[in-house]
Motif scaffolding. Structure first.
Motif, PDB file in Angstrom:
ATOM      1  N   GLN A  14     -69.876 -21.355  55.378  1.00 50.89           N
ATOM      2  CA  GLN A  14     -69.529 -22.069  54.253  1.00 50.89           C
ATOM      3  C   GLN A  14     -67.980 -22.016  53.921  1.00 50.89           C
ATOM      4  O   GLN A  14     -67.360 -20.520  53.922  1.00 50.89           O
ATOM      5  CB  GLN A  14     -70.524 -21.431  53.000  1.00 50.89           C
ATOM      6  CG  GLN A  14     -69.835 -22.097  51.715  1.00 50.89           C
ATOM      7  CD  GLN A  14     -70.354 -23.632  51.250  1.00 50.89           C
ATOM      8  OE1 GLN A  14     -71.518 -23.851  51.829  1.00 50.89           O
ATOM      9  NE2 GLN A  14     -69.375 -24.304  50.692  1.00 50.89           N
ATOM     10  N   VAL A  15     -67.292 -23.019  53.642  1.00 55.17           N
ATOM     11  CA  VAL A  15     -65.949 -22.996  53.078  1.00 55.17           C
ATOM     12  C   VAL A  15     -65.935 -23.665  51.787  1.00 55.17           C
ATOM     13  O   VAL A  15     -66.254 -24.875  51.591  1.00 55.17           O
ATOM     14  CB  VAL A  15     -65.059 -23.680  54.086  1.00 55.17           C
ATOM     15  CG1 VAL A  15     -63.635 -23.875  53.427  1.00 55.17           C
ATOM     16  CG2 VAL A  15     -64.903 -22.910  55.235  1.00 55.17           C
ATOM     17  N   THR A  16     -65.302 -22.691  50.706  1.00 56.63           N
ATOM     18  CA  THR A  16     -65.426 -23.366  49.366  1.00 56.63           C
ATOM     19  C   THR A  16     -63.804 -23.289  48.868  1.00 56.63           C
ATOM     20  O   THR A  16     -63.181 -22.157  48.750  1.00 56.63           O
ATOM     21  CB  THR A  16     -66.141 -22.558  48.491  1.00 56.63           C
ATOM     22  OG1 THR A  16     -67.381 -22.695  49.020  1.00 56.63           O
ATOM     23  CG2 THR A  16     -66.174 -22.976  47.098  1.00 56.63           C
ATOM     24  N   VAL A  17     -63.247 -24.410  48.534  1.00 56.19           N
ATOM     25  CA  VAL A  17     -61.990 -24.455  48.037  1.00 56.19           C
ATOM     26  C   VAL A  17     -61.921 -24.820  46.545  1.00 56.19           C
ATOM     27  O   VAL A  17     -62.370 -25.890  46.256  1.00 56.19           O
ATOM     28  CB  VAL A  17     -60.908 -25.560  48.695  1.00 56.19           C
ATOM     29  CG1 VAL A  17     -59.785 -25.693  48.176  1.00 56.19           C
ATOM     30  CG2 VAL A  17     -61.400 -25.415  50.290  1.00 56.19           C
ATOM     31  N   GLY A  75     -53.233 -25.841  53.731  1.00 60.29           N
ATOM     32  CA  GLY A  75     -53.386 -26.842  52.796  1.00 60.29           C
ATOM     33  C   GLY A  75     -54.561 -27.398  52.212  1.00 60.29           C
ATOM     34  O   GLY A  75     -54.792 -28.529  52.090  1.00 60.29           O
ATOM     35  N   LEU A  76     -55.442 -26.449  52.099  1.00 58.01           N
ATOM     36  CA  LEU A  76     -56.857 -26.766  51.708  1.00 58.01           C
ATOM     37  C   LEU A  76     -56.873 -27.439  50.491  1.00 58.01           C
ATOM     38  O   LEU A  76     -56.356 -27.077  49.515  1.00 58.01           O
ATOM     39  CB  LEU A  76     -57.743 -25.212  51.779  1.00 58.01           C
ATOM     40  CG  LEU A  76     -57.951 -25.157  53.602  1.00 58.01           C
ATOM     41  CD1 LEU A  76     -58.551 -23.497  53.253  1.00 58.01           C
ATOM     42  CD2 LEU A  76     -59.211 -25.797  53.841  1.00 58.01           C
ATOM     43  N   LYS A  77     -57.898 -28.392  50.258  1.00 57.94           N
ATOM     44  CA  LYS A  77     -58.224 -29.230  49.237  1.00 57.94           C
ATOM     45  C   LYS A  77     -59.659 -28.940  48.798  1.00 57.94           C
ATOM     46  O   LYS A  77     -60.648 -28.603  49.704  1.00 57.94           O
ATOM     47  CB  LYS A  77     -57.917 -30.684  49.468  1.00 57.94           C
ATOM     48  CG  LYS A  77     -56.515 -31.045  49.937  1.00 57.94           C
ATOM     49  CD  LYS A  77     -56.488 -32.346  50.394  1.00 57.94           C
ATOM     50  CE  LYS A  77     -55.046 -32.895  50.971  1.00 57.94           C
ATOM     51  NZ  LYS A  77     -54.841 -34.156  51.426  1.00 57.94           N
ATOM     52  N   PRO A  78     -59.890 -29.378  47.559  1.00 58.07           N
ATOM     53  CA  PRO A  78     -61.250 -29.028  47.036  1.00 58.07           C
ATOM     54  C   PRO A  78     -62.306 -30.103  48.038  1.00 58.07           C
ATOM     55  O   PRO A  78     -63.464 -29.631  48.240  1.00 58.07           O
ATOM     56  CB  PRO A  78     -61.277 -29.515  45.615  1.00 58.07           C
ATOM     57  CG  PRO A  78     -59.867 -29.307  45.173  1.00 58.07           C
ATOM     58  CD  PRO A  78     -59.118 -29.419  46.217  1.00 58.07           C
ATOM     59  N   GLU A  79     -61.683 -31.011  48.435  1.00 56.28           N
ATOM     60  CA  GLU A  79     -62.471 -31.932  49.229  1.00 56.28           C
ATOM     61  C   GLU A  79     -62.657 -31.436  50.609  1.00 56.28           C
ATOM     62  O   GLU A  79     -63.568 -32.094  51.457  1.00 56.28           O
ATOM     63  CB  GLU A  79     -62.229 -33.502  49.371  1.00 56.28           C
ATOM     64  CG  GLU A  79     -60.768 -33.524  49.810  1.00 56.28           C
ATOM     65  CD  GLU A  79     -59.750 -33.725  48.503  1.00 56.28           C
ATOM     66  OE1 GLU A  79     -59.825 -32.942  47.660  1.00 56.28           O
ATOM     67  OE2 GLU A  79     -58.708 -34.261  48.452  1.00 56.28           O
ATOM     68  N   ASP A  80     -62.341 -30.605  50.857  1.00 61.76           N
ATOM     69  CA  ASP A  80     -62.505 -29.689  52.177  1.00 61.76           C
ATOM     70  C   ASP A  80     -63.828 -28.760  51.837  1.00 61.76           C
ATOM     71  O   ASP A  80     -64.153 -28.413  53.147  1.00 61.76           O
ATOM     72  CB  ASP A  80     -61.496 -28.710  52.686  1.00 61.76           C
ATOM     73  CG  ASP A  80     -60.121 -29.815  52.987  1.00 61.76           C
ATOM     74  OD1 ASP A  80     -59.129 -29.321  52.851  1.00 61.76           O
ATOM     75  OD2 ASP A  80     -60.517 -30.906  53.744  1.00 61.76           O
ATOM     76  N   THR A  81     -64.418 -28.754  50.768  1.00 63.42           N
ATOM     77  CA  THR A  81     -65.398 -27.835  50.764  1.00 63.42           C
ATOM     78  C   THR A  81     -66.745 -28.443  51.452  1.00 63.42           C
ATOM     79  O   THR A  81     -66.962 -29.308  51.357  1.00 63.42           O
ATOM     80  CB  THR A  81     -65.694 -27.668  49.064  1.00 63.42           C
ATOM     81  OG1 THR A  81     -64.647 -27.022  48.732  1.00 63.42           O
ATOM     82  CG2 THR A  81     -66.980 -26.820  48.927  1.00 63.42           C
ATOM     83  N   PRO A  88     -57.124 -23.938  46.023  1.00 63.01           N
ATOM     84  CA  PRO A  88     -56.409 -25.111  46.845  1.00 63.01           C
ATOM     85  C   PRO A  88     -54.973 -24.765  47.215  1.00 63.01           C
ATOM     86  O   PRO A  88     -54.421 -24.121  46.465  1.00 63.01           O
ATOM     87  CB  PRO A  88     -56.415 -26.190  45.414  1.00 63.01           C
ATOM     88  CG  PRO A  88     -57.716 -25.505  44.782  1.00 63.01           C
ATOM     89  CD  PRO A  88     -57.491 -24.111  44.849  1.00 63.01           C
ATOM     90  N   GLY A  89     -54.724 -25.448  48.371  1.00 60.72           N
ATOM     91  CA  GLY A  89     -53.369 -24.978  49.074  1.00 60.72           C
ATOM     92  C   GLY A  89     -53.207 -23.740  49.905  1.00 60.72           C
ATOM     93  O   GLY A  89     -52.443 -23.615  50.569  1.00 60.72           O
ATOM     94  N   GLY A  90     -54.366 -23.260  49.619  1.00 63.07           N
ATOM     95  CA  GLY A  90     -54.783 -21.871  50.776  1.00 63.07           C
ATOM     96  C   GLY A  90     -54.907 -22.400  52.252  1.00 63.07           C
ATOM     97  O   GLY A  90     -55.186 -23.134  52.587  1.00 63.07           O
ATOM     98  N   ALA A 101     -52.516 -33.103  60.530  1.00 62.41           N
ATOM     99  CA  ALA A 101     -51.235 -32.351  59.991  1.00 62.41           C
ATOM    100  C   ALA A 101     -51.691 -31.131  59.109  1.00 62.41           C
ATOM    101  O   ALA A 101     -50.671 -30.506  58.706  1.00 62.41           O
ATOM    102  CB  ALA A 101     -50.338 -33.489  59.430  1.00 62.41           C
ATOM    103  N   ARG A 102     -52.988 -30.748  58.946  1.00 64.05           N
ATOM    104  CA  ARG A 102     -53.323 -29.718  58.195  1.00 64.05           C
ATOM    105  C   ARG A 102     -54.067 -28.588  58.814  1.00 64.05           C
ATOM    106  O   ARG A 102     -54.074 -27.353  58.613  1.00 64.05           O
ATOM    107  CB  ARG A 102     -54.058 -30.293  56.770  1.00 64.05           C
ATOM    108  CG  ARG A 102     -53.335 -30.786  55.781  1.00 64.05           C
ATOM    109  CD  ARG A 102     -54.100 -31.145  54.560  1.00 64.05           C
ATOM    110  NE  ARG A 102     -55.346 -31.808  54.807  1.00 64.05           N
ATOM    111  CZ  ARG A 102     -56.849 -31.210  54.170  1.00 64.05           C
ATOM    112  NH1 ARG A 102     -56.910 -30.233  53.848  1.00 64.05           N
ATOM    113  NH2 ARG A 102     -57.654 -31.796  54.435  1.00 64.05           N
ATOM    114  N   PHE A 103     -55.027 -29.213  59.612  1.00 60.48           N
ATOM    115  CA  PHE A 103     -55.732 -28.433  60.501  1.00 60.48           C
ATOM    116  C   PHE A 103     -55.367 -28.288  62.149  1.00 60.48           C
ATOM    117  O   PHE A 103     -54.963 -29.412  62.601  1.00 60.48           O
ATOM    118  CB  PHE A 103     -57.215 -28.743  60.519  1.00 60.48           C
ATOM    119  CG  PHE A 103     -58.116 -28.816  59.179  1.00 60.48           C
ATOM    120  CD1 PHE A 103     -57.175 -28.242  57.893  1.00 60.48           C
ATOM    121  CD2 PHE A 103     -59.322 -28.999  58.949  1.00 60.48           C
ATOM    122  CE1 PHE A 103     -57.796 -28.175  56.694  1.00 60.48           C
ATOM    123  CE2 PHE A 103     -59.821 -28.750  58.009  1.00 60.48           C
ATOM    124  CZ  PHE A 103     -59.234 -28.453  56.803  1.00 60.48           C
TER     125      PHE A 103
END
Length: 117
Positions: free
Chosen positions: A112-115, A84-90, A14-16, A65-67
């Protein structure tokens, strides 16, 4: 033969940040609106961001504002910079190419993107 090939997915905390890339072939790239969609388990596929042939962009409210979506017409590439990736972006992220003029709609195979921490 039309191909949209995504790359750049993976596991991030998260945050990455991650940068997704999509290489398009077999289409007249310059006339296509290119987009990124995502689908999380148990959810419908949703639009994340899109960019028209003229460079106009639109984003889902959840990623504004993040992507950042961009395209390189010289290389037939479209990118999605995710900060600013969040777990909900998974989710599985899909590249899409759409032409209303030609009535065409193409999809990549997804990445696949896993946060997660």
């Amino acid at each position: 033969q039309v191909q949209l090939v995504e790359s750049g997915g993976g596991l991030v905390q998260p945050g990455g940040s991650l940068r997704l890339s999509c290489a398009a072939s077999g289409i007249i790239f310059s006339i296509y609106t290119m987009g990124w969609y995502r689908q999380a388990p148990g959810k419908q596929r949703e639009l994340v961001a899109a960019i028209t042939s003229g460079g106009s962009r639109n984003y889902a409210d959840s990623v504004k504002a993040r992507f950042t979506i961009s395209r390189d017409s010289a290389k037939n590439m479209v990118y999605l910079q995710m900060n600013g990736l969040k777990p909900e972006d998974t989710a599985v992220y899909y590249c899409n190419g759409k032409s209303r003029v030609l009535d065409r709609d193409y999809w990549g195979q997804g990445t696949q993107v896993t946060v997660s921490s």
